[in-house]
Structure formats: structure tokens, C-alpha cells
Design a protein around this motif. Sequence first.
Motif, PDB file in Angstrom:
ATOM      1  N   ASP A  86      -3.016  20.451 -11.592  1.00 24.07           N
ATOM      2  CA  ASP A  86      -2.153  19.332 -11.996  1.00 24.07           C
ATOM      3  C   ASP A  86      -1.438  18.861 -10.737  1.00 24.07           C
ATOM      4  O   ASP A  86      -0.615  19.590 -10.164  1.00 24.07           O
ATOM      5  N   SER A  87      -1.762  17.678 -10.274  1.00 22.55           N
ATOM      6  CA  SER A  87      -1.172  17.184  -9.036  1.00 22.55           C
ATOM      7  C   SER A  87      -0.876  15.701  -9.155  1.00 22.55           C
ATOM      8  O   SER A  87      -1.426  15.000 -10.006  1.00 22.55           O
ATOM      9  N   GLY A  88      -0.026  15.237  -8.283  1.00 21.46           N
ATOM     10  CA  GLY A  88       0.354  13.827  -8.280  1.00 21.46           C
ATOM     11  C   GLY A  88       1.606  13.623  -7.445  1.00 21.46           C
ATOM     12  O   GLY A  88       2.140  14.561  -6.838  1.00 21.46           O
ATOM     13  N   LEU A  89       2.056  12.406  -7.436  1.00 21.83           N
ATOM     14  CA  LEU A  89       3.229  12.036  -6.642  1.00 21.83           C
ATOM     15  C   LEU A  89       4.465  11.927  -7.519  1.00 21.83           C
ATOM     16  O   LEU A  89       4.415  11.344  -8.616  1.00 21.83           O
ATOM     17  N   LEU A  90       5.556  12.496  -7.031  1.00 21.57           N
ATOM     18  CA  LEU A  90       6.870  12.290  -7.644  1.00 21.57           C
ATOM     19  C   LEU A  90       7.490  11.074  -6.980  1.00 21.57           C
ATOM     20  O   LEU A  90       7.703  11.057  -5.759  1.00 21.57           O
ATOM     21  N   VAL A  91       7.792  10.029  -7.740  1.00 19.25           N
ATOM     22  CA  VAL A  91       8.221   8.754  -7.142  1.00 19.25           C
ATOM     23  C   VAL A  91       9.608   8.320  -7.615  1.00 19.25           C
ATOM     24  O   VAL A  91      10.092   7.284  -7.171  1.00 19.25           O
ATOM     25  N   HIS A  92      10.224   9.063  -8.481  1.00 22.09           N
ATOM     26  CA  HIS A  92      11.549   8.681  -8.988  1.00 22.09           C
ATOM     27  C   HIS A  92      12.606   9.262  -8.055  1.00 22.09           C
ATOM     28  O   HIS A  92      12.777  10.487  -7.964  1.00 22.09           O
ATOM     29  N   LYS A  93      13.317   8.368  -7.333  1.00 20.34           N
ATOM     30  CA  LYS A  93      14.214   8.812  -6.277  1.00 20.34           C
ATOM     31  C   LYS A  93      15.347   9.692  -6.803  1.00 20.34           C
ATOM     32  O   LYS A  93      15.857  10.541  -6.081  1.00 20.34           O
ATOM     33  N   GLU A  94      15.716   9.533  -8.082  1.00 20.04           N
ATOM     34  CA  GLU A  94      16.789  10.346  -8.640  1.00 20.04           C
ATOM     35  C   GLU A  94      16.408  11.822  -8.710  1.00 20.04           C
ATOM     36  O   GLU A  94      17.275  12.691  -8.768  1.00 20.04           O
ATOM     37  N   SER A  95      15.089  12.111  -8.710  1.00 19.12           N
ATOM     38  CA  SER A  95      14.614  13.501  -8.814  1.00 19.12           C
ATOM     39  C   SER A  95      14.235  14.083  -7.463  1.00 19.12           C
ATOM     40  O   SER A  95      13.775  15.230  -7.401  1.00 19.12           O
ATOM     41  N   LEU A  96      14.382  13.323  -6.415  1.00 16.72           N
ATOM     42  CA  LEU A  96      13.938  13.776  -5.095  1.00 16.72           C
ATOM     43  C   LEU A  96      15.127  14.148  -4.223  1.00 16.72           C
ATOM     44  O   LEU A  96      16.229  13.605  -4.377  1.00 16.72           O
ATOM     45  N   PRO A  97      14.882  15.086  -3.295  1.00 18.87           N
ATOM     46  CA  PRO A  97      13.629  15.803  -3.013  1.00 18.87           C
ATOM     47  C   PRO A  97      13.477  17.028  -3.907  1.00 18.87           C
ATOM     48  O   PRO A  97      14.405  17.427  -4.606  1.00 18.87           O
ATOM     49  N   VAL A  98      12.290  17.661  -3.838  1.00 15.59           N
ATOM     50  CA  VAL A  98      12.062  18.907  -4.557  1.00 15.59           C
ATOM     51  C   VAL A  98      12.857  20.011  -3.857  1.00 15.59           C
ATOM     52  O   VAL A  98      12.734  20.222  -2.652  1.00 15.59           O
ATOM     53  N   ARG A  99      13.709  20.690  -4.615  1.00 17.24           N
ATOM     54  CA  ARG A  99      14.556  21.742  -4.030  1.00 17.24           C
ATOM     55  C   ARG A  99      13.999  23.146  -4.259  1.00 17.24           C
ATOM     56  O   ARG A  99      14.027  23.979  -3.351  1.00 17.24           O
ATOM     57  N   SER A 100      13.528  23.390  -5.492  1.00 19.52           N
ATOM     58  CA  SER A 100      13.034  24.734  -5.835  1.00 19.52           C
ATOM     59  C   SER A 100      11.874  24.599  -6.802  1.00 19.52           C
ATOM     60  O   SER A 100      11.742  23.591  -7.516  1.00 19.52           O
ATOM     61  N   GLY A 105       2.914  12.623 -10.980  1.00 19.75           N
ATOM     62  CA  GLY A 105       2.172  11.571 -11.652  1.00 19.75           C
ATOM     63  C   GLY A 105       2.702  11.228 -13.024  1.00 19.75           C
ATOM     64  O   GLY A 105       2.256  10.247 -13.632  1.00 19.75           O
ATOM     65  N   ALA A 106       3.671  12.008 -13.557  1.00 14.28           N
ATOM     66  CA  ALA A 106       4.216  11.753 -14.891  1.00 14.28           C
ATOM     67  C   ALA A 106       5.622  11.168 -14.771  1.00 14.28           C
ATOM     68  O   ALA A 106       6.169  10.976 -13.677  1.00 14.28           O
ATOM     69  N   CYS A 135      10.345   6.094  -2.316  1.00 12.46           N
ATOM     70  CA  CYS A 135      10.140   7.447  -1.802  1.00 12.46           C
ATOM     71  C   CYS A 135       9.157   8.177  -2.703  1.00 12.46           C
ATOM     72  O   CYS A 135       9.070   7.912  -3.913  1.00 12.46           O
ATOM     73  N   GLU A 136       8.434   9.113  -2.102  1.00 12.45           N
ATOM     74  CA  GLU A 136       7.468   9.886  -2.875  1.00 12.45           C
ATOM     75  C   GLU A 136       7.295  11.256  -2.253  1.00 12.45           C
ATOM     76  O   GLU A 136       7.543  11.450  -1.058  1.00 12.45           O
ATOM     77  N   GLN A 137       6.892  12.216  -3.111  1.00 13.47           N
ATOM     78  CA  GLN A 137       6.645  13.572  -2.637  1.00 13.47           C
ATOM     79  C   GLN A 137       5.548  14.184  -3.496  1.00 13.47           C
ATOM     80  O   GLN A 137       5.620  14.145  -4.740  1.00 13.47           O
ATOM     81  N   ARG A 154       7.833  15.949 -20.035  1.00 14.62           N
ATOM     82  CA  ARG A 154       7.230  17.269 -20.170  1.00 14.62           C
ATOM     83  C   ARG A 154       5.701  17.190 -20.097  1.00 14.62           C
ATOM     84  O   ARG A 154       4.971  17.910 -20.774  1.00 14.62           O
ATOM     85  N   GLN A 155       5.217  16.294 -19.254  1.00 11.59           N
ATOM     86  CA  GLN A 155       3.774  16.090 -19.121  1.00 11.59           C
ATOM     87  C   GLN A 155       3.381  16.114 -17.654  1.00 11.59           C
ATOM     88  O   GLN A 155       4.212  16.118 -16.752  1.00 11.59           O
ATOM     89  N   CYS A 156       2.024  16.116 -17.474  1.00 11.66           N
ATOM     90  CA  CYS A 156       1.428  15.956 -16.151  1.00 11.66           C
ATOM     91  C   CYS A 156       0.674  14.631 -16.129  1.00 11.66           C
ATOM     92  O   CYS A 156       0.613  13.916 -17.142  1.00 11.66           O
ATOM     93  N   ALA A 157       0.073  14.312 -14.970  1.00  8.25           N
ATOM     94  CA  ALA A 157      -0.603  13.027 -14.839  1.00  8.25           C
ATOM     95  C   ALA A 157      -1.744  12.891 -15.845  1.00  8.25           C
ATOM     96  O   ALA A 157      -1.963  11.817 -16.420  1.00  8.25           O
ATOM     97  N   CYS A 158      -2.473  13.993 -16.117  1.00 11.43           N
ATOM     98  CA  CYS A 158      -3.600  13.900 -17.035  1.00 11.43           C
ATOM     99  C   CYS A 158      -3.142  13.598 -18.458  1.00 11.43           C
ATOM    100  O   CYS A 158      -3.868  12.970 -19.239  1.00 11.43           O
ATOM    101  N   GLY A 159      -1.900  14.026 -18.800  1.00  8.81           N
ATOM    102  CA  GLY A 159      -1.394  13.735 -20.128  1.00  8.81           C
ATOM    103  C   GLY A 159      -1.125  12.261 -20.317  1.00  8.81           C
ATOM    104  O   GLY A 159      -1.350  11.701 -21.413  1.00  8.81           O
ATOM    105  N   LEU A 160      -0.647  11.575 -19.279  1.00  2.00           N
ATOM    106  CA  LEU A 160      -0.428  10.137 -19.379  1.00  2.00           C
ATOM    107  C   LEU A 160      -1.749   9.376 -19.378  1.00  2.00           C
ATOM    108  O   LEU A 160      -1.887   8.345 -20.051  1.00  2.00           O
TER     109      LEU A 160
END
Length: 1103
Positions: A699-713, A664-665, A630-632, A670-676
Motif C-alpha cells: 500500500d503506497s502513495g503520496l500524502l498531500v494534505h499539508k495539515e498532516s505533514l510531515p510524517v513524525r512517527s 493516496g487516500a 507539499c507531498e511525502q 481509514r483507507q489506502c489508495a486501492c480502496g479509493l
Amino acid sequence: MFFLLCDWLTEVCDRPLVSNLPPSSFRSSSQLSSSHAPGFAKLNRREGAGGWSPLTSDRYQWLEVDLGERTKITAVATQGRYGSSDWLISYLLMFSDTGHNWQQYRQEDSIGFFPGNSNADSVVQYKLQQPVVARFLRLIPLDWNLSGRIGLRLEIYGCSYTSDVVSLDGSSSLVYRLSPGLRRTPREVVSLKFKTLRNSGILVQAEGQEGLSLSLELERGKLLLLLRDVTLSSVPQRLVSLGSLLDDQHWHHVVMQRRSLHLNLTVDKHTEKVQMPAKFSHWDMEQSFSSLKPTRRNFHGCLENLLYNDLNLIELAKHTDRQGNVTFSCAEPVSVAVTFPGPQSFLQLPGGMASSWGDWSVGFQFRTWNKAGLLLTFDLPQQGGVVWLYLSEARLRLQILKDGRVLLELTAGSALNDGQWHLVELNSRRGRLTITVDKEGGGTAHASPSFPITPQSHLFFGGKSGTECRNPFNIFQGCMRLLTVDKQNVDLIMVQQKQLGNYSNLQIDMCGIIDRCSPSRCEHGGRCSQSWTVFHCNCSDSGYSGATCHSSVYEPSCEAYKHNGNTSGHFCIDVDGSGPVKPQLVYCNMTGDTYKLNKLASHHRSHSVHFDYMTEEEQLLAAISQSEHCEQELSYHCRMSQGSPFSWWLGGPGSGHLQTYWGGAQPGSRQCACGLQGDCVDPQHYCNCDADRLEWAEDSGLLVHKESLPVRSLVLGDVQRPGSEVAYRVGPLRCHGDKNFWNAAFFDKETSYLHFPTFHGELSADISFLFKTTASSGVFLENLGIKDFIRIELSSSTQVVFSFDVGNGPLEVRVESSVPLNDDRWHRVRAERNVKEASLRLDDLPAATQEAPADGHFHLQLNSQLFIEVSASFRSGTSVSYTFKEPYELMRNSSALPSSIYSDMTLRGENVSLSFRTNQSPALLLYVSSYYREYLALLINKHDKLEVRYKLDSSREAEVLRSRGRSLANGQLHTVTIRRVADSVSVQVTHTHTHAHTHTHTHTMDPDLARLASLGFTGCLSVVHFNSISPLKAALLHPDTSPVIITGPLVQSSCGSSASANPYSAENTHHLSGKSSSRVFSLRSFVKQQQRANTKNELHFLF
């Protein structure tokens, strides 16, 4: 009479209750002679004629025992009449507190009969699944030895029972105020038992502070839990409804347990969970359970053992306030009902005498679930016509017919098939005919016929004698009571004693109505309706199908739709199939292999935003869990804003957990995709937006860790400074793949297997899978219980079989394919079993179904792991003997030793199969013998050929079938399948290549076979089946609970494995009379053996 719901097995309650009773404690319908009187029906006694026998042997006979007081009954034992051919094969058990209004004891709320005896001397004891409290027990014979007559000795086991009882007459009440100083408990429990003939009334009311109160009330025979808040409304709020037909004048058990806002209500054996309103969070029942005081409709009946936690409120109420006529005993009115169970049921009564004016009347009450049925008919003497009073479309109709012509027709009432008691009155007075249903609020119809409405001689209720007339209307199935003719009460006990009128196929002094929709067996919101014998489920608009709305009509994932050939679009998916999670609408991108769960809306509050999704929480989480990936998308755009130190988001289950990483992180970084990636616009920061620049950054990218999905707030900080701006984008949740769809396993050996925890599906279960194979047969899965089992197998290259047993005997559902199934292509199997039927689907072929018995066992009870087949190695001193038991000893809950696999007792045919390997010849592989010295033997002869010997008639020599072709004592794995149906048999031998070792031993064999067994055997046996029996599996996995005797070392082994994936087979068939070979041949002796096996079911199985 009360069916107790406590854990009685922890008590010692098995004292014999009958042996010391005087003869006056016994009654019967009749007796053959004074020596056959019911007082002689005591277990193991020989006085008189050695037991009770009635004057005639039919199903209207009964034996009754009066225990003197209400007693707790835990078991019943039966025995035939001493020194005779008289015994019962099956019977019914009835219980009563008063000697009237009998209630039938049922196993699993369905099974009515009990297994009896197979001879006059053995004792068969049945331990009741739920103990009964009653004073009277009545035993009704159903079947008996056809070579004799009804004969019975019995014993009842149990112990004494004490209780506190109060009787309320509808205008009386008890009041008890709890002391404010009572010790507080974290859980509060109110329990009681009640019995009543009224279908409405308040049982208990707990009044509290601030105008809040809880009450348990009967309404139309159901128990309601009602909440009242007088500060808001005078109309109570219904929290739950439970039970049905509770106005049957039998004891019913009620328990209400409350912990904080969680409340469980139990009526008899059924429990509902209730979430109390928040206003009850500070409601103190210790202060508010202040009265047992009906305020509107008073309860009319008896209460027993009314307890609040450990307080006996009935005992305490003897010393407190009581209003009206209160007695501390149960005063029960005598109400004799009669049950019309089937097509041959009718009650014939005298028609009475009409007055000179032609005045005449008849009245009765009835209850039924059927929409149609004949209630009453009689002939008119002067007109030569017939009066028919019947139900049609649940309305009461009266017709007067003459020569096929309708002279008069009236209609009254509606919805009269609701299971409630309805009063019917038919009056003819001074030329005016009136039919009335339920008086006030019911319906009335009038007519003024030109001829008198008075019966000629007889009234027929519920039906009519077959010699009299054909019933043009449906049969009546239901109960009647309070019959009157010309305002005179009809004594139904006199009818039962053949002193008044006549009857056929009636159950007098009981109402046998059952509510098959309480609790409802319809799943997923299916609507339950019923007739007298069956229930039906309306699954429309539920998203589910099948007899009980169990199976989802939708696929579990986009992956499954894609496999079916669907293109991209919106689809409903049901991620847990038949589970509790509802279907949900998603968009399936078949080309991209993803599906999308859209956000519904976003809600801004200052600098935070909350997201809602177009699906329920459990649906959302189930879809995420089942998906492979899954991704968001989460994008954060900023200008003059320090993003990550002052912004965060919530994601995951519920309201979400605090997350400080960005698209993307990695979680917790505590980072974004550019930090990695090391390419942030400011190397000193790990996110572009942390640089606080005048230019727009992202700062943009995909959230792919299912334990953190979906984005609630999403919370956005540092946006109040002059010039600060932020923007965000949260994309739809996209998931792809189905980790449950392609979870394939490869079985490369015959002895390969997987095992899983016990399959749980007592009332309903479904199994689905895809398979492909080149083998022509094999077991897909199997799970066993003490007697129950389920199995799905490929029985041939074109047939799949779903077999199971829930206690009614093995049943099978078969689907035949027109094309081979061992074509190394994927095929889909879907099997379902519920309380109404079993079904099997293969690919897109029509489903095959097998109806369940309407009054049979329906709980599937398994206790082993779910697995596929085993092998064992044998040495020269090893043998396994498996003994089949008497059929009635194998009945569920009997006192016989349990069997790990249900025993198939009749020899209508055999399906025998096993795999073996050995270098020894001659060798005995398998031997099955019966009480009558008939046998089946499978052996390798001295020429290394397979030999099958059938001796199914002790007066004839054994008939022999021999294989042709290659040697079978070559150390390679061979599979033998023997199939017999009626008088035809076939033998199939399948060869593969590998090696290993086996032996056997026997009881009383023919000398030639005994000599062969004495040689010993070294080799391997695996996958042994005899009909529905797996004896080798029983010996290896359940040696302590199976009827097996193991001699010598028996070791589970992989010796049955095969190195070849492409076995070849040859089928040999022979004519047993010595003529030329043929594909199928006759065994006439099989028919005789089939009949004999039904009379003495004792087989010994040795290998």
C-alpha cells in the motif's frame, strides 16, 4: 529621580505645582536684573519684568524649581516674558531628587529637546510620555527668539507622591520571613525601585527549600537573575541579564512576575521572558521568599516600594529583623560628574603647586564608549614639552612630546571603553612617574624621567582651548568625576559658577552617557557595538544584512531562486524573510519546481519508528505553510500481516496527530489508495495489506494534505505472528511553489485600491514587491498615522520614491533607473526602514540610503489601514478646507489638535497633483493660501483651459501659467502635476477618457478668484497630494482627527476611475515674465516666499 512606568493616564494628576511656590523655590544661573529674577517665572504672571531673563543669552543658562519634596510630574508648560520679544524656541528638561546629579528627560529614549514658543504670550504645554518623580526641575534653554533674548514663564503639573524607602550601607540587610499561612495566588509579583553608585551588589534573594534560591544581583551595572542550587553546584546559573548603567544614582524600576515556570523580568521599560528550569515546578515562592538578606556582596544604596504581591515588605521590615546600619530614608552621597559631549568640550583647572621635591599628582574617574580620546594635557615649564594622557585602542597611554619627538611613553589598562567607571591616577614623586588604572586588577606603568613632571600653569581635561593648541588626538566624549589635584578635591560646582578654572561645552553635575546597545537594536543575533553617539551591528554569520541585521540575505523560496535564474542545487531559504524563523538548507529542483526537506534519522523502539528532520520545527512548519503544494511518500509492504487495523502514523505539527489513512487516500477515510480506486487485492478490504496473504502486498502513495505533514512517527502492528513480515518507506518531504510569490493584483483604474490592516513596524520594517505597469506614475502603497506615514510610489517613469515620517519631518529615499520602468515588465522594489537608516532597492541597482537622525524620533506609529488612493464627488455646495498648524503645535505629544497626515510646513518647493473631471468652466479646483496672502490657485478658465496662478510675493501681481491644446472641461478624467524646486516650475497634464463631477469655496481670496469660487462646482476630484499631504484622503477617511472643515455633502466615489489603460500626456512649461515658452523657467519670487514660509507657517488649503 525616577521615570515612572505605570499607566498614569488613568489618574487625575495635573495640579499646577509652581503658582503657589515662594520666590526662594526658584534658582537660576544668572538674572538680567532684580526685576528679571527667577521668582517671576510663573505662568501668566506680569510681576517684575514679566518673567525670568538671564544676564547673558547662551546655552549655559538655566532656571531651577524646587518643589519642596519628591513629586509626580506629568506635564510642563512654557510662556515667553510678558510684553517682550523674549521667548524660548526649544529647551532641555532636567530632573533631580537632590539638586545634584541631574538626569535629562528624553522622549522615546532619544529625543532630548522640547519645542518652545513662537511668541511671548501663547502657552505651549507638553505632556510627558512617562511621568517623572523628582523634587527639582531644571530647564536649560537651547534656542530663543533671535530678535530678543532668553525669556521664560513656566508651570509644572502633577500631584503628590508617597513611598517607603530604606537605605543600606553595604554592610547592612533586612530580613523578612513570610507567613506560611498567606493566601496563595496564581501569579506572584515582586517589584521594587533602587538607586546606587555601586555597580555590584545583591538586591533581593529569595531562599527556598531543597537548596533552591533566586536572587536579583547587580554586576557591572547590569541586573542579573540568578538561580542557585546548592545541592548541585556553588556556581549560580544566570537566567537573564537586563539593563545597563544601573549604577548612575538614579531610580530604576524592577518587576519580576512568575506564573508556574514562566517568568517575566522588567527593568525600567524593557522586559525579558524566562523559562524556569523544571526543578522549579514545585518551588513555592510563598514559603521560599523568606529573606532580603545579601549573603556575599551587600547592596549599597536605596530601595523603594519593595512589594511582594500586595505586601509592602519595607513597611513590614520596620517591625522585623534588620542587621547593620539600616535607615528608612534615602541617604544619598553627593557626586558631581561632568559630561564632555563634543569637539569643543574642555575643562581647564589650575595645575596646583609642586613640592620642593617636585612631587605632584592628579586623579579622576571616567567612563566612555569610545576607544580613543584625549583625557588630560598640560605643558612642562622647564623642558618646553607637553604631556598627553589619552585613550588609544581602549588603553591608557601617556606621552611626553617635545618638538614632535617622543621623550617618554607609558601604557596601562585595557578595554577601558566598556562604559564602566575607571579610576586614573598620575603621580610624580621623587623623580618616579607612575600611572595607575583601577588600582587592583587594573594596570600600572612606571618610568623615571630625568626631568620633573609638574604642570606649568593649567591642566586641560577632555580637550584644549582652540586658541591654545591643536589636539593631535581624538576628542574625548564621556564623563568624569572625583577630580583631584595634589590630593585636593576639585569643586565642579565652583567651576560651573565661573569661580574656578574655565570650561566650554560641558554638562556639569550630570553624566549623559547612554547605552545604545541595551536593549540591542541589532536583530537576528547581530552583535552590537557602540561609540558615544552611534551604535553598529555586526551581521557576519547571521544570515541577515543591513544596518540592524534586519533583511535576510537569502530568498524566501525555491520559486524566488528560480525567478532569479538559478539552477537546481542546495540553497538556504528564509521563508519569513526578516521574521524570527531562521534560514534553512533545502534542495531546490528547478526543473521539477520542488524542494526537498530531508529526514535526518529514524529511531526504532520495538515496532515503532520516529523521524527527525534536518531543520528546526518552526522552519519546517513555515516552509510547509508557505508552499503551494507539499507531498511525502508513504509505502507499507506486508506479508501475513493485517496492516491498517493494527498500524498507524503520526503527522502534522509538534509530535504529530494520529492518522489512520495511508498514501493516496483522504484524511479520516481509514483507507489506502486501492480502496479509493476500487482495485484492492481483496474487495472486502480497503487496503492490500489488510488481506493477510502469504504473498507480499503493498500500500503506497503520496500524502498531500499539508495539515498532516510531515510524517513524525510510524507504528507497525501485527508483526509478531510466525511468518509475519513488514517493511516501510517514508520519503523526503517535497514542497513546490510559493503562494506568496505570485500573489498578483491588477489595478485597471486610477481609483483602484486594496486595503489591509495597519502596517506594524515601529522600530524596523521591510516591504518588497514586484510590479509592472505602463503608467508613468502612481502610488504603490501608503499607510498613515496621526502624523507619521509611509509611502512608496512611482514618481516618474524612471524613479521610485520611498517616503516616510516618524516625527522628525518627511524624509525620502529615491532610486533612479536608466531605463523606463513603465515598460510592462516586472521590476522588483525592496524598501527597509529601521532606527539607523532607510534604504530602497530597485531591481539590481545599488541601494539608496537615508540615515536617521542620531537623536531623533524612531517609533513609526500608524493607525489607518494600508491602502491606495480614493476619489470623491462634489456638488455645488461642497467644499473641503484643510488648515496647516504652527510647526511646534504639530510636534509629537503636544497639546494641539492632531492631524491625520503630517504637515509639511516650509515652501522650499511644491509637488502638487490631483485628478479631476468636470463639464464646467470656469471652475476653481484647488486653492492654497498663506498668512501673508500669498497663494497657489489651480482652475479651469472660461476658455476650458487649465490655469495655474502663483502669487508668492504680496507686493507683486500673480503670475499665470496656461495650458495649451484641448479642452479640459469635457467630462473626461485629467491628471495635473505641478512641481516646483527653488525658482523652477513645470506643469504636466495627463488626459484619459471617461466622465463624472466637483466644487470649491474659500476664505479671503482675490476678488477674481472669490467670484470664481462663488459659482460653485460640480465634478470629481481624486488622488489629491500637496507635498506629503493627502488632504482629500484626510477628509474622507479621518474627518474627526484631521484639521479639515467640510461644507456640504462629500461622498466617497469611484468617479475618478478611468476606462483607458493607455493615457497620453503633455507637459507645458512657461516663462512667467511673459517671454517665449521654455522647458524650465524661473520664479524669483519663490526664494523670498521660502524664507517667509519658515517664519509664519499658517496655510489654508481649499478645494
